[in-house]
Design a protein around this motif. Structure first.
Motif: not given
Length: 198
Positions: A44-56
């Motif tokens: 869950v946290l790894a996907i969250s990190a990935f999602d945040t990368l794309v957002h930023e």
């Protein structure tokens, strides 16, 4: 933009530390204590990190385009802003109003699945994203998208279904450190390739 990649890598380091905690607890306790949820948290946290990368990357890329520091693509020009934001922009000396508008509009979205990631990146770049990522990783775009989708699907099972296996009520889908580490390594590689592509 480099700070966005650095934050992504730092977030993945924190995710990997949970794996170390899992390994430590597994080696010092009996099987009676099920610590597999630490592995689920890693997904869950790894996907969250990935999602945040794309957002930023998307947010900062859009701000760069608005400031004339990046080539403006057609998709960026069609990005709709609220009338309230237009009013705030009148006479503004900074792009804070646009930053707030991007954050507001994107706060409803997740950039995790291959199609959604590509949609986000199209706001800042005309690159054929998955072809470029495939070129960086030496893999076919189709294989990359399939693997990403599988990891996102597993994250969704964990986050929305308590990772329950409907075939065997009361049990959860199996998970192990090898599977989790492979997913994290893959997300890291794809995240870096996306960064290099935009």
């Amino acid at each position: 933009m480099q700070r966005v990649l650095d934050q992504f890598l730092e977030n993945l380091t924190r995710v990997r530390l949970l794996g170390g905690l899992h390994a430590s607890l597994t080696s010092t306790t009996t099987a009676v204590l099920d610590v597999s949820d630490l592995l689920r948290a890693q997904i869950v946290l790894a996907i969250s990190a990935f999602d945040t990368l794309v957002h930023e990357l998307t947010r900062l890329g859009m701000l760069e385009a608005a400031a004339g520091k990046r080539t403006v693509v057609d998709t960026f020009q069609r990005f709709q802003v609220s009338f309230e934001s237009v009013q705030l922009s009148a006479g503004a000396s900074t792009l804070d109003w646009l930053d707030a508008e991007i954050r507001r509009k994107h706060s409803f979205l997740s950039f995790q699945t291959p199609d959604k990631v590509a949609d986000a990146i199209r706001l800042i770049s005309s690159v054929s994203l998955w072809n470029s990522v495939g070129s960086h990783l030496g893999k076919s775009p189709t294989d990359i998208k399939k693997e990403l989708q599988l990891i996102v699907d597993r994250r969704n099972k964990i986050a929305h279904e308590a990772d329950g296996d409907p075939s065997f009520p009361g049990t959860r889908w199996p998970i192990d450190p090898i599977m989790v580490n492979r997913a994290i390594d893959f997300l890291e590689a794809v995240g870096k390739a996306i960064f290099l592509s935009v």
